[in-house]
Every structure is written in C-alpha cells, then in structure tokens.
Design a protein around this motif. Structure first.
Motif, PDB file in Angstrom:
ATOM      1  N   SER A 211       0.825  -1.209   0.000  1.00 51.76           N
ATOM      2  CA  SER A 211       0.000   0.000   0.000  1.00 51.76           C
ATOM      3  C   SER A 211       0.856   1.255   0.000  1.00 51.76           C
ATOM      4  N   ASN A 212       2.190   1.080  -0.053  1.00 50.79           N
ATOM      5  CA  ASN A 212       3.107   2.213  -0.038  1.00 50.79           C
ATOM      6  C   ASN A 212       3.412   2.680  -1.449  1.00 50.79           C
ATOM      7  N   ALA A 213       4.010   3.863  -1.546  1.00 51.07           N
ATOM      8  CA  ALA A 213       4.545   4.319  -2.826  1.00 51.07           C
ATOM      9  C   ALA A 213       5.810   3.513  -3.120  1.00 51.07           C
ATOM     10  N   ASP A 214       5.848   2.857  -4.265  1.00 49.61           N
ATOM     11  CA  ASP A 214       6.982   2.014  -4.634  1.00 49.61           C
ATOM     12  C   ASP A 214       7.639   2.507  -5.913  1.00 49.61           C
ATOM     13  N   ILE A 215       8.883   2.061  -6.113  1.00 47.08           N
ATOM     14  CA  ILE A 215       9.627   2.346  -7.342  1.00 47.08           C
ATOM     15  C   ILE A 215       9.500   1.141  -8.265  1.00 47.08           C
ATOM     16  N   PHE A 216       9.110   1.385  -9.506  1.00 48.82           N
ATOM     17  CA  PHE A 216       9.008   0.334 -10.506  1.00 48.82           C
ATOM     18  C   PHE A 216       9.915   0.663 -11.683  1.00 48.82           C
ATOM     19  N   VAL A 217      10.396  -0.364 -12.358  1.00 45.93           N
ATOM     20  CA  VAL A 217      11.186  -0.193 -13.578  1.00 45.93           C
ATOM     21  C   VAL A 217      10.539  -0.987 -14.692  1.00 45.93           C
ATOM     22  N   LYS A 218      10.242  -0.304 -15.786  1.00 43.11           N
ATOM     23  CA  LYS A 218       9.652  -0.948 -16.971  1.00 43.11           C
ATOM     24  C   LYS A 218      10.709  -1.065 -18.063  1.00 43.11           C
ATOM     25  N   ASP A 219      10.820  -2.285 -18.623  1.00 43.60           N
ATOM     26  CA  ASP A 219      11.685  -2.529 -19.775  1.00 43.60           C
ATOM     27  C   ASP A 219      10.836  -2.303 -21.016  1.00 43.60           C
ATOM     28  N   THR A 220      11.131  -1.248 -21.777  1.00 43.66           N
ATOM     29  CA  THR A 220      10.282  -0.890 -22.910  1.00 43.66           C
ATOM     30  C   THR A 220      10.442  -1.853 -24.081  1.00 43.66           C
ATOM     31  N   VAL A 221      11.479  -2.679 -24.054  1.00 41.98           N
ATOM     32  CA  VAL A 221      11.676  -3.649 -25.136  1.00 41.98           C
ATOM     33  C   VAL A 221      10.887  -4.921 -24.864  1.00 41.98           C
ATOM     34  N   THR A 222      11.032  -5.471 -23.652  1.00 40.86           N
ATOM     35  CA  THR A 222      10.353  -6.725 -23.319  1.00 40.86           C
ATOM     36  C   THR A 222       8.982  -6.505 -22.699  1.00 40.86           C
ATOM     37  N   GLY A 223       8.731  -5.298 -22.187  1.00 38.96           N
ATOM     38  CA  GLY A 223       7.483  -5.039 -21.488  1.00 38.96           C
ATOM     39  C   GLY A 223       7.508  -5.460 -20.038  1.00 38.96           C
ATOM     40  N   GLY A 224       8.596  -6.072 -19.614  1.00 40.24           N
ATOM     41  CA  GLY A 224       8.708  -6.544 -18.241  1.00 40.24           C
ATOM     42  C   GLY A 224       8.673  -5.411 -17.231  1.00 40.24           C
ATOM     43  N   LEU A 225       8.070  -5.657 -16.072  1.00 42.36           N
ATOM     44  CA  LEU A 225       7.972  -4.663 -15.013  1.00 42.36           C
ATOM     45  C   LEU A 225       8.442  -5.294 -13.712  1.00 42.36           C
TER      46      LEU A 225
END
Length: 614
Positions: A211-225
């Motif tokens: 429920s907290n604010a988290d950091i995410f990283v998206k790979d724009t090539v594979t779509g992986g998150l």
C-alpha cells in the motif's frame, strides 16, 4: 590529492530559480529563472537557460524555432541529453495546457513531445520531463487520455515519446499491459531509453503489491515490469519510496525510502538513500558514514555516477566532521570504498542546499546544486547555482598527502593512511578510513589538544594554525613530537603490550618502532612473542618460567593484583593443554577489558612516540 573546488555559476535574488540540471558530459547546466539574463527577455515569466560551463556563455532554450525571443508563457523543469544539445522542459502558455517541449540547441528547432503518435496534442497537462542520454527518448507524466488508445484509468501516467519515430507508449502498466489503478510520479529514464523508473501508489502493477509508494522499472523492449524498492530478497519496502535515478550503464537504480526493512539494522527512523543492483537484486544503503554507521537525518534527491560507484545526495544528517548545524547539505558517497565527503558549505543561519535531482555529471564527478540563502523580512532570497568539482583521488584507499590553504578549509580525506596539513585557518578535517595523521608546523607546547566524543579540537595558542576540528584522525605530528590517539587501534595495542611485557610506560622510540610494524601488518601475538623472547621481559618473567609461574606474574605485572582462583585455573588449563602459548596469553591479558580500563586514563590524552623512519 586535489581538494573539492566550488564555483557559483549563476547568482540571483529571485525566488524563481529552479535547478540546476547537468549534462552527462559535465559541460552544460540548465536552470530556470525569471531574470532577464540576455537583455531580450520581456515575457515576465520563467524561462529555461543553458550555461556552457566551459566557456561561461548562456543560451536561451525556451524559444521558438528560429527565434531568439523567449516563449510567451512560463517554462521550467529542464532535462538535458548527455551532450547537452537536446533540452526537454515543460511549457505553460496562459490558460492553455502544459506541454513538454524539446529544444535542439544545435539547430534551434523546438518541437512538442506531448503528442500522440499521429501528432495530436495531449488533452491534459504534461509535466516532469526526463530525456535519455542519446536525446532520442523523452519520458514525462501526463493527465491526458488521448496519448495512447484505451487510456481510461483517469490517473496521471508515464509516457515515453520516441522523437525519431514519433511513437508514444504508456509505461505505467503491468507486464501484461493493464493500466495502473493510481497515479504515477517522479520518473527517470536510462541512457539508452530502454528502462524507465517511476513511483506509483498503484496496487495492481505487480503481485503482492504494497500500500506504499513504490519504485518500478519498466523494460520498454520486453514489457517486463519489476518493483525495485525491495530488499535483496525481493521483499517490498515497508515505507514510501520515491525519487529514482539510473546509472548510465542501466545496472543500478538509486532511490530514497522511508522503509526500515530494505537492509538489516536500519533503526534510525529517517529517510535513507538506497542503491538497487538490477543484475544481482542486491539492495544496499548509501546514506551511511565512511565506517558504515547509520545517521539520523532525512536524505533525498540522489544522483548516481555512470558506473554506479558514486552517489550524491542531500541530507540534514551528520556524515562528516564539523557538520553539526542540522542544515541540509550535499554529500558524495563512494560505494566501493565507503568514503563520504561533504560538498556544500552552509554559512548564515538560513542557508540550505538542495540537489533537486539529476545533478551529478557522469564523466568527471562534477556536481551542481542550489544554495538557498533565506533573507529576513521583506528582503529577497538569494539562490545561487553552485558547481563542485570533486577532487581527484576521492575514495582512494592509497594514502595521500593533502594540503589545505591559509584560510578555513574543509578536508574530507580518503580511505587510506592520509597525511593532512591544514596550513593555517580554522579547519574542519575528517580523515575518513585508514590511520591518518594531521600535521602542524609548530612545537607541541604551542598547542592545546582537547579530546571529545566527536574527535579532537586542536588550538594553536600562537594563532598561526587557528582552531581545527578533527574526526577520524588517529595521529598528530608536530615540529618536535608525534602523538597517537588511536587508543583502540595499533598505537593503543602496542602501548598496552609494552606495559604488559615490561611493566612500564613505553619509551617513545620503541613505541614508534612497534606502531610502525603493526601499521605494516604485524600481528599483536607476534609482537608479544618477540617481547617475551627479549632480555628485558626475561628480567621480569624469567628466561623459562613454568606456566603457573608465568601466569602469576602476568596477574601481578599486567593487572597488578593477585590471581582469582577461577581465572587462574582457566588460563592455566589453556597453557597446560597447549591451546595457547605464554606470549599469546600475555597478549590476551594486555587487551583484556580490565587492563584497558586501567590504562585508558593515561592513553586517551595521547601517546607520545618517535616516528620510525625505517
């Protein structure tokens, strides 16, 4: 080693300066101001300027294609490509929507990046632009619903515009493309534009979301998150995380977090800076002292070097000597050696320093920050944009010779055995790691040395060397004497061994010799063995005493009391069974808590020795 050097690159008395941001090559700085810097600024709004830090020239970035006049509305929030020739910023024209503009400083072309793939303008405000190092991709936040098809979540999303192809993508989605169920904010983009980091309160982006604010990283090539605000095992932070930044190689993400479970022994209850290794999953805390101790005081706004080794952040915490005012300062951390240096200097009572994001150049460890000097009453605040060039050798484990100036210097040394000369003035010296020596020009009798919990205060009673505050400095060298203060380091061990072996205060020359040997790696048990084999020790303990005789003498000459039955039987069994030799037991007696307590009164005021030149 060269000292850190600071230069004011822009000074003003306006409250509208925002920035600065620095190009990856360290040559250009972009900032926002409502000052009329070029004489042609008549829009009475904030504009984006770029200063060439090499030539000193200033150029207007927020101008239309082919024009030298500023845009009519307010421009702010600049981001630069690695070469400083492509600038992204947000632009608001009166009641119209806020757009993301991109200026090519070489051709003068201005384009709107907040458009869909067909070129239609966003139907909602767009803001917080970031640009890839190669200048091809622009990431930004937008309230618009028409930048991509089926944008129906009603939240601020992260978009990436390919300036070469015109395509635009919603990045704040799950790996399967499901829209986020909450707003996203605070974005970062890798050098090649492939990876995008963002902060989100969304609870549906990954499984078991917090429920907290988290950091995410998206790979724009594979779509992986992936969620990166986690500990090394992948467990989510138990506090809010934000303000991510990438290393240029895309391997590391640095961010701030209130979480207390990202690393072990995080008990300071304040906001810390962490580095996540996307390759190994390891999470480490960056906002710690040179010896790894945590600090009380919120840290934020981290930037990271190209290879991920150096991290710059702002904090109210005390990481270095002399920083006890509780103000916000700028620090640089070497993640390889642990070294920490304070880069900013506060002056008046209302004097604070902020990174405001993206301030560390990738190539040469130059740092930009904003120094705010709050003025009393109705006077205007002064905001200076300051560049610091981090001295060569920062974080080096090799001993360095460091010289200050005749003025008041702040010296934050490296992790080796450094030799530091303040050369006058009231200096603040932090020796960092290693066994460090502060050098003074006068005779020992000219100085008053006061020892406190934070280190030493050295006062030159003649006034020539001023009053210095020292931390993590183990030795002092005067014109006619050397004094050691590392009571629990090599000097202290050598001193206690002398007392144990010979039942006397060490002579300066002998103490200096054995300090040198131990600094070079000689073990204390070897020193004890050589001591007992010598004629002086044999005159105290005998040439070949029995274990019982030697043990009784150890009690009498080292601890200056008779043996207690339990202790005597314990050590006698150790000797008789061959677990340890007599010299090893002598070394253990020397380092016992009882002997340390008995000698601390004479050792803590300094141990005089003659430096061994061999």
């Amino acid at each position: 080693m060269q000292a850190n050097t600071s230069t004011i690159i822009q000074s003003s008395v306006t409250a509208s300066d925002i920035g600065p941001r620095q190009s990856g090559n360290g040559r250009y700085a972009a900032f926002t101001t409502n000052q009329n810097l070029l004489g042609s600024d008549s829009n009475l709004a904030t504009d984006v300027y770029v200063r060439d830090l090499q030539s000193g020239t200033i150029s207007l970035a927020s101008s239309a294609t082919g024009s030298t006049a500023p845009l009519t509305g307010a421009s702010s929030g600049a981001a630069l490509s690695a070469d400083g020739q492509t600038i992204a910023f947000q632009y608001a024209n009166g009641s119209a929507l806020v757009d993301i503009m991109v200026k090519n400083m070489t051709t003068g072309t201005l384009t709107n990046a907040s458009t869909n793939s067909s070129g239609a303008d966003a139907n909602g405000h767009s803001y917080n632009a970031e640009i890839s190092a190669n200048g091809r991709y622009v990431a930004y936040l937008s309230k618009a619903t028409n930048l991509v098809a089926t944008d129906t979540n009603g939240h601020d999303d992260v978009f990436v515009k390919d300036l070469q192809t015109g395509s635009v993508r919603n990045i704040s989605t799950t790996a399967a493309g499901v829209q986020a169920d909450a707003d996203s904010k605070e974005i970062a983009i890798s050098s090649d534009g492939r990876l995008v980091a963002f902060t989100s309160y969304a609870g549906n982006l990954v499984a078991n979301d917090s429920s907290n604010a988290d950091i995410f990283v998206k790979d724009t090539v594979t779509g992986g998150l992936q969620r990166v605000s986690t500990d090394s095992s992948g467990n989510a932070s138990n506090g809010n995380s934000d303000h991510a930044a990438f290393s240029a190689n895309g391997r590391y993400v640095v961010f701030a977090s209130q979480g207390s479970n990202l690393v072990q022994s995080d008990t300071n209850g304040t906001r810390d800076i962490f580095r996540k290794d996307l390759l190994t999953g390891e999470t480490v805390r960056a906002s710690v002292t040179a010896d790894g101790a945590q600090v009380v005081g919120d840290a934020s706004d981290a930037s990271i070097s190209a290879d991920g080794r150096y991290i710059v952040f702002s904090s109210t915490g005390r990481f270095t000597a002399g920083d006890a005012d509780g103000k916000t300062d700028i620090f640089i951390k070497d993640m390889q050696t642990g070294a920490v240096s304070r880069l900013s200097q506060s002056g008046a009572a209302d004097d604070y320093n902020y990174l405001e994001g993206g301030a560390l150049a990738n190539d040469n460890l130059s740092v930009l920050y904003t120094n705010y000097k709050y003025a009393p009453g109705n006077a205007a605040d002064v905001r200076n944009l300051v560049k610091v060039q981090v001295g060569s050798g920062f974080g080096d484990t090799t001993g360095q010779t460091i010289n200050g100036t005749a003025g008041a210097d702040t010296v934050n040394a490296n992790q080796g055995a450094d030799r530091i000369t303040g050369l006058g003035g009231n200096d603040v010296i932090d020796g960092g790691g290693g066994v460090d020596t502060a050098v003074y020009q006068g005779a020992r009798a000219n100085y008053t040395v006061a020892s406190g919990a934070g280190g030493l205060t050295i006062t030159d009673n003649t006034g020539a060397d001023g009053v210095d505050v020292l931390a993590n400095v183990e030795r002092l060298h005067f014109a006619n004497a050397d004094v050691a203060y590392d009571v629990y380091g090599n000097a202290g061990v050598a001193y206690r061994l002398y007392q144990a072996a010979f039942d006397r205060t060490p002579d300066a020359a002998g103490l200096g010799y054995w300090i040198k040997q131990m600094d070079n790696g000689t073990d204390r048990f070897d020193v004890a063995r050589w001591f007992l084999a010598g004629a002086e020790a044999q005159s105290v303990y005998g040439a070949n005493p029995t274990n019982a005789t030697a043990l009784n003498l150890f009690y009498n000459h080292v601890l200056h009391r008779s043996a207690d039955a339990a202790g005597f039987n314990y050590w006698l069994n150790i000797l008789d069974t061959g677990v340890a030799s007599q010299s090893a037991v002598l070394a253990s007696f020397a380092e016992s808590a009882e002997n340390q307590a008995a000698l601390i009164g004479v050792m803590q005021n300094g141990m005089a020795f003659t430096a061994w030149a061999g």
